[in-house]
Scaffold this active site. Structure first.
Site, PDB file in Angstrom:
ATOM      1  N   GLY A  22       0.793  -1.229   0.000  1.00 24.12           N
ATOM      2  CA  GLY A  22       0.000   0.000   0.000  1.00 24.12           C
ATOM      3  C   GLY A  22       0.821   1.271   0.000  1.00 24.12           C
ATOM      4  N   LEU A 100      -2.213  -6.937  -8.481  1.00 23.73           N
ATOM      5  CA  LEU A 100      -1.608  -8.009  -9.269  1.00 23.73           C
ATOM      6  C   LEU A 100      -2.612  -8.976  -9.883  1.00 23.73           C
ATOM      7  CD1 LEU A 100       1.484  -8.839  -7.011  1.00 23.73           C
ATOM      8  CD2 LEU A 100       1.340  -7.278  -8.962  1.00 23.73           C
ATOM      9  N   LEU A 102      -5.623  -9.844 -12.594  1.00 29.62           N
ATOM     10  CA  LEU A 102      -6.158  -9.400 -13.874  1.00 29.62           C
ATOM     11  C   LEU A 102      -7.627  -9.013 -13.715  1.00 29.62           C
ATOM     12  CD1 LEU A 102      -5.824  -9.148 -16.986  1.00 29.62           C
ATOM     13  CD2 LEU A 102      -6.596 -11.536 -17.131  1.00 29.62           C
ATOM     14  N   ILE A 103      -8.000  -7.865 -14.294  1.00 28.92           N
ATOM     15  CA  ILE A 103      -9.398  -7.448 -14.299  1.00 28.92           C
ATOM     16  C   ILE A 103      -9.797  -7.059 -15.721  1.00 28.92           C
ATOM     17  CG2 ILE A 103      -9.610  -6.721 -11.907  1.00 28.92           C
ATOM     18  CD1 ILE A 103      -9.042  -3.856 -12.787  1.00 28.92           C
ATOM     19  N   ASN A 115      -2.998   3.120 -14.288  1.00 26.83           N
ATOM     20  CA  ASN A 115      -1.987   2.204 -13.738  1.00 26.83           C
ATOM     21  C   ASN A 115      -0.627   2.874 -13.772  1.00 26.83           C
ATOM     22  OD1 ASN A 115      -0.953  -0.363 -12.813  1.00 26.83           O
ATOM     23  ND2 ASN A 115      -0.132  -0.674 -14.867  1.00 26.83           N
ATOM     24  N   HIS A 117       3.446   1.681 -13.973  1.00 26.63           N
ATOM     25  CA  HIS A 117       4.317   0.537 -14.233  1.00 26.63           C
ATOM     26  C   HIS A 117       5.763   0.974 -14.019  1.00 26.63           C
ATOM     27  CE1 HIS A 117       5.482  -3.294 -15.946  1.00 26.63           C
ATOM     28  NE2 HIS A 117       6.392  -2.651 -16.665  1.00 26.63           N
ATOM     29  N   ASP A 158      -0.443  -3.482 -19.715  1.00 33.12           N
ATOM     30  CA  ASP A 158       0.446  -2.334 -19.891  1.00 33.12           C
ATOM     31  C   ASP A 158       0.325  -1.715 -21.280  1.00 33.12           C
ATOM     32  OD1 ASP A 158       1.435  -2.884 -17.298  1.00 33.12           O
ATOM     33  OD2 ASP A 158       2.897  -4.290 -18.111  1.00 33.12           O
ATOM     34  N   GLU A 187       8.027   7.491  -9.079  1.00 33.29           N
ATOM     35  CA  GLU A 187       6.600   7.184  -9.091  1.00 33.29           C
ATOM     36  C   GLU A 187       5.818   8.104  -8.149  1.00 33.29           C
ATOM     37  OE1 GLU A 187       5.761   3.125  -8.208  1.00 33.29           O
ATOM     38  OE2 GLU A 187       7.143   2.331  -9.706  1.00 33.29           O
TER      39      GLU A 187
END
Length: 213
Positions: A22, A100, A102-103, A115, A117, A158, A187
């Site tokens: 988190g 992590l 998949l949706i 997202n 990466h 991605d 990030e």
């Protein structure tokens, strides 16, 4: 066809999807507290029941729902439940923060799922490239530069339109941990800035490119 995203005239409502510590969620909270990100987090969703991110969400007083992939017969059913929670919480954006699982993104959330990466897409991305796997691959290839990419998520790994990228040097003597720390520092600035751009009403999506007007 170009699409100009509408401006948000109030703090953006974020769903934060996590699977680990988190830390990206904590970065959002830090930026919000400092007045650097006009947002609120009405919903956190974790794909794991026992991870530090769930504890941190509760410590911050955030609503956190644990949604386990194993409890659903298909990726579609799993995704349907996640986005039903997002609709119920009336979120503007879904932010993937080390999520992590998949949706499948439904049509009403097109250009509303973001997202980050830990590489400069299209390098070192796609299925299997996550976390330290990315940094280890960067080092194995002998790259001199790495970084992070914030992009709209679609139903390919991605793949969606890139909002922004930040580069960092790969230094002699780096290992996956030191490189990961340097990328994460980038990030922490790039993700909030990308969210500000999305909420500004100035972001135009043209195919896989974005631009500010």
């Amino acid at each position: 066809m170009s699409i100009q995203l509408p401006a948000l005239r109030r703090p953006m409502r974020l769903a934060v999807l996590i699977s680990g510590g988190g830390t990206t969620m904590l970065n959002f909270l830090s930026k919000m507290a400092a007045g650097e990100l006009e947002a609120e987090i009405p919903l956190v969703i974790s794909s794991k029941s026992k991870c530090r991110g769930v504890e941190r969400a509760h410590e911050a007083g955030l609503r956190c729902e644990v949604v386990l992939r194993k409890n659903f017969e298909s990726t579609q059913a799993f995704s349907n439940h996640i986005f039903a929670l997002c609709r119920e919480a009336d979120v503007d954006l879904v932010t993937l923060a080390g999520f992590l699982s998949l949706i499948h993104i439904p049509d009403d959330f097109r250009h509303r799922v973001v997202n980050i990466h830990p590489s400069l897409i299209p390098a070192f991305c796609g299925e299997g490239f996550y976390g330290h796997h990315v940094h280890e691959a960067v080092l194995a290839r002998g790259c001199r530069v790495s970084g992070c990419t914030v992009h709209f998520a679609d139903n390919e790994y991605d793949h969606g339109p890139i909002v922004m990228q930040e580069s960092v040097p790969v230094l002699d003597g780096d290992d996956a941990d030191t490189l990961a720390a340097r990328v994460f520092t980038a990030e922490c600035e790039a993700y909030p800035e990308a969210l500000r751009r999305i909420a500004s009403g100035r972001l135009v999506i043209d195919g896989n490119r974005t631009r500010l007007i």
